[in-house]
Design an enzyme around this catalytic site. Sequence first.
Site, PDB file in Angstrom:
ATOM      1  N   CYS B 172     -15.737  80.773 -52.114  1.00 32.58           N
ATOM      2  CA  CYS B 172     -15.040  80.914 -53.395  1.00 32.58           C
ATOM      3  C   CYS B 172     -15.991  80.955 -54.579  1.00 32.58           C
ATOM      4  O   CYS B 172     -15.567  81.159 -55.714  1.00 32.58           O
ATOM      5  CB  CYS B 172     -14.028  79.794 -53.527  1.00 32.58           C
ATOM      6  SG  CYS B 172     -12.992  79.740 -52.051  1.00 32.58           S
ATOM      7  N   HIS B 312     -12.506  75.585 -61.898  1.00 31.18           N
ATOM      8  CA  HIS B 312     -12.272  76.127 -60.557  1.00 31.18           C
ATOM      9  C   HIS B 312     -10.826  75.808 -60.184  1.00 31.18           C
ATOM     10  O   HIS B 312     -10.125  76.660 -59.671  1.00 31.18           O
ATOM     11  CB  HIS B 312     -13.263  75.533 -59.558  1.00 31.18           C
ATOM     12  CG  HIS B 312     -13.203  76.192 -58.219  1.00 31.18           C
ATOM     13  ND1 HIS B 312     -13.353  77.550 -58.070  1.00 31.18           N
ATOM     14  CD2 HIS B 312     -12.974  75.700 -56.976  1.00 31.18           C
ATOM     15  CE1 HIS B 312     -13.220  77.858 -56.786  1.00 31.18           C
ATOM     16  NE2 HIS B 312     -12.989  76.758 -56.103  1.00 31.18           N
ATOM     17  N   GLU B 323     -13.278  67.766 -59.964  1.00 35.05           N
ATOM     18  CA  GLU B 323     -13.678  68.563 -61.133  1.00 35.05           C
ATOM     19  C   GLU B 323     -13.343  67.821 -62.441  1.00 35.05           C
ATOM     20  O   GLU B 323     -14.150  67.789 -63.368  1.00 35.05           O
ATOM     21  CB  GLU B 323     -13.003  69.936 -61.092  1.00 35.05           C
ATOM     22  CG  GLU B 323     -13.580  70.916 -62.119  1.00 35.05           C
ATOM     23  CD  GLU B 323     -13.073  72.339 -61.912  1.00 35.05           C
ATOM     24  OE1 GLU B 323     -12.147  72.547 -61.105  1.00 35.05           O
ATOM     25  OE2 GLU B 323     -13.619  73.246 -62.574  1.00 35.05           O
ATOM     26  N   LYS B 344      -5.903  79.908 -62.153  1.00 34.19           N
ATOM     27  CA  LYS B 344      -5.393  80.018 -60.780  1.00 34.19           C
ATOM     28  C   LYS B 344      -3.934  79.575 -60.703  1.00 34.19           C
ATOM     29  O   LYS B 344      -3.243  79.880 -59.743  1.00 34.19           O
ATOM     30  CB  LYS B 344      -6.236  79.179 -59.817  1.00 34.19           C
ATOM     31  CG  LYS B 344      -7.606  79.779 -59.520  1.00 34.19           C
ATOM     32  CD  LYS B 344      -8.299  79.028 -58.397  1.00 34.19           C
ATOM     33  CE  LYS B 344      -9.684  79.582 -58.115  1.00 34.19           C
ATOM     34  NZ  LYS B 344     -10.684  79.117 -59.110  1.00 34.19           N
ATOM     35  N   HIS B 349      -5.455  81.752 -55.794  1.00 33.37           N
ATOM     36  CA  HIS B 349      -6.900  81.645 -55.584  1.00 33.37           C
ATOM     37  C   HIS B 349      -7.447  82.899 -54.890  1.00 33.37           C
ATOM     38  O   HIS B 349      -7.202  83.130 -53.714  1.00 33.37           O
ATOM     39  CB  HIS B 349      -7.191  80.401 -54.741  1.00 33.37           C
ATOM     40  CG  HIS B 349      -8.642  80.072 -54.608  1.00 33.37           C
ATOM     41  ND1 HIS B 349      -9.634  80.844 -55.187  1.00 33.37           N
ATOM     42  CD2 HIS B 349      -9.269  79.056 -53.976  1.00 33.37           C
ATOM     43  CE1 HIS B 349     -10.806  80.313 -54.900  1.00 33.37           C
ATOM     44  NE2 HIS B 349     -10.614  79.225 -54.164  1.00 33.37           N
ATOM     45  N   PHE B 408     -16.434  76.561 -50.392  1.00 32.48           N
ATOM     46  CA  PHE B 408     -16.638  75.868 -49.122  1.00 32.48           C
ATOM     47  C   PHE B 408     -18.095  76.101 -48.704  1.00 32.48           C
ATOM     48  O   PHE B 408     -18.616  77.203 -48.840  1.00 32.48           O
ATOM     49  CB  PHE B 408     -15.726  76.448 -48.032  1.00 32.48           C
ATOM     50  CG  PHE B 408     -14.291  75.990 -48.108  1.00 32.48           C
ATOM     51  CD1 PHE B 408     -13.865  75.079 -49.046  1.00 32.48           C
ATOM     52  CD2 PHE B 408     -13.368  76.482 -47.198  1.00 32.48           C
ATOM     53  CE1 PHE B 408     -12.540  74.656 -49.109  1.00 32.48           C
ATOM     54  CE2 PHE B 408     -12.037  76.068 -47.236  1.00 32.48           C
ATOM     55  CZ  PHE B 408     -11.622  75.159 -48.197  1.00 32.48           C
TER      56      PHE B 408
END
Lengths: 97, 422
Positions: B172, B312, B323, B344, B349, B408
């Site tokens: 991502c 994010h 975050e 998002k 996403h 990831f």
Amino acid sequence: MPPFTAPAQQGSSVTETEIEAKVLQLVADQLGVPRSEVTRESEFDKLGDSLDKTELMMAFEDAFDVSIPDETAASVQTISDAIVLIREYIPAKQAEV
Amino acid sequence: MNRSPRTITLRRVVVTGMGALTDLALTAPKTWEAMKEGANGVDTITAFSMPSDWPVRFAGQLKDWDPAPLIDFKEQKRMDRFAMMAIAASDEAVRDCGFDFGTGDPYRHGVMIGSGVGGILSTEESHGKLLQGGVRRVSPFTVPRLMVNAGAGQVSIRFNLRGPNAATATACASSGHAIGAAYHAIQRGDADLILAGGSEAAVGQLCIGTFAAMKALSTRNDEPKLASRPFDKDRDGFVLAEGAAVLVLEDLEHANARGARIYAEVVGYGVCGDAYHIAAPDEQGSGAFMAMKFALRDAQLNTTDVDYINAHGTSTPLGDAAEVASVKRLFGDHAYKLCMSSTKSMTGHGLGAAGGIESIASIMAVVEGVAPPTINLDHPDEGFDLNFAAKTAQERPTRIALNNTFGFGGHNVSLCFARFEG
């Protein structure tokens, strides 16, 4: 180019004309070109790249339910060559059944 | 041979073109307009039929997109959907920037287009054929379609880009790394113009099924439009989405010489790795903290300079908490003065495309002085007491924006964009 003459094959139920019509249509469909632009004399190298040719040979195998060895398929240069090959392999296939 | 260190002058890098395809709209400006209105691109999956026992039956999909006007039938066979989307977003960005890529030295023009999973739809399709009909039934176009770098490769061919050409694959964070790599290459003088961003077309059984298996996705099947709810206490995972976004990054002098319209300047790029867990952040959000810190250091800015953060914010329980914690720790009191939103909430996403889409949102935030909203934020989670632009966009002076993307694998990127002031 000399007129094409298919070797007389016993047991083949598909005519030369039928194979030709189907092959030309498959080539046109797969490559997204007008049917009128594809002829027996068309060369695979000019129609597309080697991947296109491989894909077309697979499509022919599917359409006619035949299996053409890669070494044999490699020698095919024109649509006409492919038609002759398919014609050769159809009876072989039927003989197995 | 003398290999002593060299001193080079880093050039300034600006954004002169943008293109995007998202589940909100099929261009960058329309996507931005939709974001400001708090639109929602998530819906029940139509791309393939799925049994009702699937745990996740919704996603963000492009609406009525047809690659045909841009990519002819013969080319379409050679490309996975993600590569075609990369071309479409690039085409828009190229037209938008006004530069004719048929002119100039093509070795000065490059492309960096990342993807999380590349041609996963093609992988899935070919594997199906392999299982069904054996190896002789596998399309010869499979490899050129599934390669994660196929987007970059196809875009380079389309626009004759012979300079730096690569694809980043950091899940991502892929777009973030792509834009960062392009920024570095132009700064150093390796290229003058680079198409940079990401593309993702992963709404298929394999991707939905496998992300669902790891319990990463929201399972709010009855209310798909409420599923992506970053920072909300009832969030239960992310919503998979398709998308592509491409920026034209350009050397400032090159842009000025041709009188280009400049959206914003790329002033910082901060990266780091978690070295912690393959799919989870540590609770303090150390990766996010350091990436933002490094981005500001690169930009030579203070934390108090930051006006907007495009988070994010994927709507996962752990990710959002880490975050928020990192922002509070890094910015201190200023965390309560800036605005941090997650677009998002509207797009879902887009994995490897997320950083591109959200860079556009960050850039437009500094261009227009508008923070796009975090929709679906009904009840902020405990301790989530920042200004998330909940539900509606906020007009606010914005000079500096950060765009966070984390992948990831523990890949963290923070990009810093500044309003262009000459």
